[in-house]
Design an enzyme around this catalytic site. Structure first.
Site, PDB file in Angstrom:
ATOM      1  CG  HIS A   1      23.224  37.977 -17.784  1.00 43.93           C
ATOM      2  ND1 HIS A   1      23.224  39.332 -17.593  1.00 43.93           N
ATOM      3  CD2 HIS A   1      22.439  37.775 -18.872  1.00 43.93           C
ATOM      4  CE1 HIS A   1      22.491  39.918 -18.530  1.00 43.93           C
ATOM      5  NE2 HIS A   1      21.994  39.012 -19.296  1.00 43.93           N
TER       6      HIS A   1
ATOM      7  N   GLY B   1      18.139  38.669 -12.732  1.00 39.57           N
ATOM      8  CA  GLY B   1      17.603  39.676 -13.646  1.00 39.57           C
ATOM      9  C   GLY B   1      17.250  39.113 -15.008  1.00 39.57           C
ATOM     10  CG  HIS B   2      18.424  36.953 -18.997  1.00 37.07           C
ATOM     11  ND1 HIS B   2      17.547  35.928 -19.304  1.00 37.07           N
ATOM     12  CD2 HIS B   2      18.815  37.494 -20.182  1.00 37.07           C
ATOM     13  CE1 HIS B   2      17.418  35.853 -20.626  1.00 37.07           C
ATOM     14  NE2 HIS B   2      18.169  36.789 -21.186  1.00 37.07           N
TER      15      HIS B   2
ATOM     16  CG  HIS C   1      15.274  41.179 -22.305  1.00 33.63           C
ATOM     17  ND1 HIS C   1      15.346  39.829 -22.545  1.00 33.63           N
ATOM     18  CD2 HIS C   1      16.351  41.732 -22.901  1.00 33.63           C
ATOM     19  CE1 HIS C   1      16.448  39.568 -23.243  1.00 33.63           C
ATOM     20  NE2 HIS C   1      17.075  40.715 -23.478  1.00 33.63           N
TER      21      HIS C   1
ATOM     22  CD  GLU D   1      18.606  42.862 -26.267  1.00 37.63           C
ATOM     23  OE1 GLU D   1      19.389  42.690 -27.204  1.00 37.63           O
ATOM     24  OE2 GLU D   1      18.700  42.247 -25.186  1.00 37.63           O
TER      25      GLU D   1
ATOM     26  CD  GLU E   1      17.390  38.378 -28.450  1.00 36.09           C
ATOM     27  OE1 GLU E   1      16.965  39.361 -27.818  1.00 36.09           O
ATOM     28  OE2 GLU E   1      18.201  37.557 -27.995  1.00 36.09           O
TER      29      GLU E   1
ATOM     30  CB  CYS F   1      16.935  34.458 -28.063  1.00 36.06           C
ATOM     31  SG  CYS F   1      18.592  33.812 -28.285  1.00 36.06           S
TER      32      CYS F   1
ATOM     33  CB  CYS G   1      21.879  34.791 -26.694  1.00 34.97           C
ATOM     34  SG  CYS G   1      21.260  36.285 -27.471  1.00 34.97           S
ATOM     35  CB  CYS G   2      20.460  34.355 -31.736  1.00 26.80           C
ATOM     36  SG  CYS G   2      19.547  35.737 -30.990  1.00 26.80           S
TER      37      CYS G   2
END
Lengths: 632, 632
Positions: free
Chosen positions: B134, B185-186, B256, B308, B324, B326, B392-393
């Protein structure tokens, strides 16, 4: 009344050798089982090396390596072939059986031990992993095979061999100094030892079964100890093996479904043999938990692939249902044993549900292909296979079908119980008098059954005729005269002096019923299943112009049962022209829309018995279908 | 018309600083976000060490260890606080923000690198695991924060700092010799770099974003190569990271869900900035796949906990929905970007669906507790929490709510688009003329909206008023006169010379609608959801005398919308006395029974907006409920 307190095995099944089946539903399947399946399974066992493995000539490096539970596949085939030969002599089959039995007997070790893998592949690991390696499980199946073989052929060769093995096992396991306080991770030996006790009269086998059942779930857990002895992590969850608690403290069916059924079967057996009220109480609790919260409408059990078993109450997904064929068979075994203690329709209803649906779905109509898993919905990607690496289900089906007759009748000291309606004849002895029984019926396709009783001489006894829970409208005639009789625990009870030729007719209303599931079963919420008599129905894409998932059935639509002689070997289908489906294009550009915006149009619906699905071209299937609200 | 071919970013949002929100639905939530949530999240970031980690004084052995994505949580809070200060000056908040920004700036390394974990904990591992660690994701959030901070405060401190970091990243990654051909990756850095380009005008940031997007999914996969370089198994499935194929070849939303949304958002941005038709085509395909096959009725996305994210078409379980918060926010981001390219209701409808349901469900009414997952059914065991280890949310919600105004209006060269109906005012410039806009409406509780336009001088432009897909019955008045106007892609189109004080009234029929899902969505088969206007409703146990799973709603039952000022901050509930529930005892001894055997009795039903659930006492909840067939 019994002189002893506690439960008693008051009802004994009429053995399959005394019962013929000559109906339109089972008889063709039993014939296919005899003529096709038994030979096909022999060939599979032969080709895969399972039979020749008993020659004990495997050498390191050779493929295939005899697997730890291969013995059990062969044992179940021996059991099935023995049942079949007991009623239908067949020289070819007898020859195959003799070959296999000779190989098994010759494979016994001087100390009595009898297990291919742990004799030739990993002899140093004998009894070192009871949790995972199925040694006692395989022993149990060999014992069941030996009992069946002895009863079918009169030969003691295999029986004596397995008595020696059981005696050896009795030296290894138990509570005496130097013995292992272990028990098997996969139950089976327990019920097998009860059968061996009954076949031989040797109490020590019953005691050994009792030991295994009582030891299960005791703390500290043997499986943890043996793991530590192997230098492995002991783990702390033994519920997959029903070893999380002593059996009398268990209240929920947990873990691997087949294992659970075999354990509960043994518990029921022992409750009767040892007059143990606490075991019966545990069985009743577990029965309720299973059949009121964790069973599919097909009698399939085990909703999770990962543990091949149970999860939580009401968790019964349809597409991903595991519902292993062997588990439904195990449920039949357990129900049959409960019925021997208590002639109660709650057991027979479930036994019938499983037999007609989740069990017999396991084999194709031609007898050559098998389901391991029996989901209640499919997108068209689930099909029968002709064998499995883990091949427990095919020979389990074969032995069940070859001995199906035993599930129809039971006798007690003073009564005859009819659990299933199946056309055919039977010979029993009730209250000391031989009685011939004839059933004329087109069950499960029609709800009428005519019984004729032919006692050798007039005799007083009680006839218990099961009134299926699926039926809420039935009438009964005795010698042509309509009669009101009491109903006890789901059985009509007729006590009288029976004369030769006495006739009893029962007429059970058998409409196509819309079945709903308990509101807590989320996957079935808002859906109905169709059932007629004991048969649960399903829709297959092959019969429909639209995907079956899209079809909705209005509550007022009339379902017409129609006999289709050329379909699926002859089945009653349920049909209507009044079903509805979304008009073409209705869902082309929407994932959600207002219900009133979806144009629906009439659709034909044809439901076929669930047990016959996937015998034609592949496609989608649903058991649970939408209802259409009025006016749509 | 554009001189260049290819997609164009024709529509620019009116920034939240030019839009006030003064309605009964959002305004209280925005105030709670400002007054409660921002401070609560600051405290959480402070107490958990996330903020002070930027001091770079962590020492080995000390707990907690700065986590690899802590930076991103703080960055999102900075972004949220900046948005808030831009519209609502607040000295205390400004002080907290200044402290945090100073810490971030001071943490930058001489080479421009800026990441707490890989500076103090594992400096030797910088850029060694783009797949899992990340770094670029955190960089992206810091860049977004910097842009927001600059726009809110005018200060260049954080913006310059992040430009230096972005410039350094541009030296590390790319196709030139010696550069790493990696990407994150994200996803997140991609859309952030587009924002940085727009904020600074520096084309190199757009080019770097383009490089990251184009490189994704190329073979051989960078993630496999970097894994091998670390001496690990490379793996072969990169779909979780949307790196299984080059982005222009992707046709299904996979992996994801949050990552996917951030990627597609960047693809939409780049399609407009670089006039790349192939990127727009990919976005349209992916949009259809998502919104026609893989989205919950709440706008929640991602049906599987394990990744996720996404699974397969129509696999949308309710109890185990991941959905989720997010991810729903990411869907709003993507929809908002698609709208900038194409003023099409398909995007605005989904944006509205997510905002009013699956996004705002993520925070409690008091602003202090958060859902990470937003299932569509619960047995009462799912509740909001005040923070998460992976947090994160909460700050994602905070930044969305603090900038909500930007989602209401867009302007193009010659048009003004109204995407959302929200009471309040806005200032824009259309066709070179300043225009004040006033919306008077009680949306989402009522379907009437009155717009008043106040151009500084008469001006020709096209007003595009969204006609929500949920509405099939609307009328429109211009200056008091009912008017028929064309509808283009879900927008009423009114082209005229607008005079100061011109009024447009739209009346949208807003009945309580029964929503059905596509027949292939198995968990919703036979069930309906209730929706009124943009709000999806649910039933909670707390409002009912029986478990909500058991309640059935007849099609003919009239649902009465009733304003409840004291309930859940003021909500319109949907009520009926005509629902049905099984009579007590109906299911005491049954798992399955004939539908006609289940006694049903009248039951009160009260549905509340899904986004307000779990704000009272815990209990079961369902969005999808049974319909009752007629006469039951």
């Amino acid at each position: 009344m019994s002189a002893h307190p506690g439960p008693e095995r008051r009802f004994r099944p009429l053995p399959h050798t005394q019962v013929t089946i000559a109906d339109r539903f089972w008889a063709p399947r039993l014939e296919v089982n005899r003529r096709v399946t038994l030979a096909a399974e022999y060939r599979q066992c032969k080709q895969t090396g399972r039979i020749d493995a008993f020659r004990l000539d495997w050498q390191p490096g050779r493929e295939p390596v005899p697997h730890i539970f291969w013995d059990s596949d062969v044992a179940k085939w021996v059991e099935a072939a023995s049942y079949s030969l007991a009623t239908h002599p067949d020289q070819a089959l007898a020859g195959m059986l003799q070959e296999v039995v000779d190989l098994i007997v010759a494979a016994q070790q001087p100390d009595g031990y009898l297990n291919v893998h742990f004799t030739v592949v990993e002899p140093e690991k004998r009894w070192s992993n009871l949790r995972g390696w199925h040694e006692l499980y395989s022993a149990g199946h060999l014992i069941e095979a030996a009992v069946a073989h002895h009863q079918a052929t009169g030969s003691r060769a295999l029986l004596d061999c397995l008595c020696r093995y059981a005696d050896y096992i009795g030296t290894v396991f138990g509570t005496r100094p130097g013995q292992k306080r272990g028990y098997c991770g996969h139950e089976e030996i327990e019920l097998a030892l009860v059968r061996l006790y009954r076949a031989t009269g040797e109490r020590r086998y019953l005691d050994l079964a009792t030991y295994f059942v009582n030891e299960r779930g005791q703390k500290p857990c043997y499986f943890a100890q043996e793991a530590q002895a192997r230098g492995e992590q002991p783990g702390d969850d033994f519920s997959t093996l029903q070893a999380h608690l002593p059996v009398r403290e268990q209240t929920e069916v947990v873990g691997h479904a087949v294992r659970a059924m075999y354990l509960y079967s043994a518990m029921a057996d022992l409750a009767g043999e040892t007059r143990d009220e606490s075991l019966l109480a545990a069985c009743r609790r577990l029965w309720d938990n299973l059949t009121l919260r964790r069973m599919y409408v097909t009698g399939g059990i085990g909703s999770w692939r990962r543990n091949e078993g149970f999860t939580s109450d009401y968790d019964l997904p349809n597409e991903t249902a595991y519902a292993e064929t062997c588990a439904a068979i195990g449920l039949v075994f357990w129900a049959h044993r409960m019925l021997q203690l208590e002639c109660d329709g709650r057991y027979a209803d479930v036994m019938e549900r499983a037999l007609y649906n989740g069990v017999v779905s396991g084999v194709s109509l031609d007898g050559t292909r098998f389901f391991y898993e029996n989901p209640l919905a499919s997108l068209g990607d689930h099909h029968r296979q002709d064998w499995f690496r883990c091949a427990c289900c095919p020979p389990n089906l074969a032995r069940l079908l070859a001995s199906l007759g035993q599930y129809v009748y039971m006798v007690s000291e003073d009564s005859l119980a009819v659990h299933l309606y199946v056309q055919g004849e039977a010979q029993g002895e009730v209250a000391g008098v031989p009685v011939a029984i004839r059933q004329e019926t087109d069950y499960p396709w029609q709800g009428q059954a005519d019984l004729t009783l032919e006692p050798a001489s007039p005799v007083d006894f009680t006839l218990r005729l099961r009134m299926p829970a699926w039926c809420d409208d039935w009438k009964l005639w005795v010698n042509g005269r309509q009669t009101e009789v009491p109903v006890e625990a789901g059985y009509s009870v007729i006590s009288r002096t029976w004369q030769p030729g006495d006739r009893v007719k029962v007429l059970m209303g058998m409409p196509a019923a819309r079945i709903v599931a308990h509101p807590a079963v989320a996957p079935d919420r808002g859906l109905i299943a169709l059932q007629r008599g004991p048969l649960v129905y399903c829709l297959e894409d092959v019969d429909h112009e639209v995907p079956v998932q899209a079809i909705a059935l209005p509550r007022q639509a009339w379902l017409t049962p129609t006999w289709q002689p050329d379909l699926l070997g002859g089945v009653m289908v349920l049909e209507t022209e009044e079903a509805l489906a979304p008009a073409p294009g209705a869902w082309d550009r929407a994932l959600y829309q207002s219900a009133k915006a979806v144009p629906m149009q009439p659709a034909r619906l044809r439901a076929v018995p669930y047990c016959t699905w996937d015998n034609r071209e592949p496609g989608g299937m649903v058991v649970w279908l939408r209802e259409a609200p009025t006016g749509r």
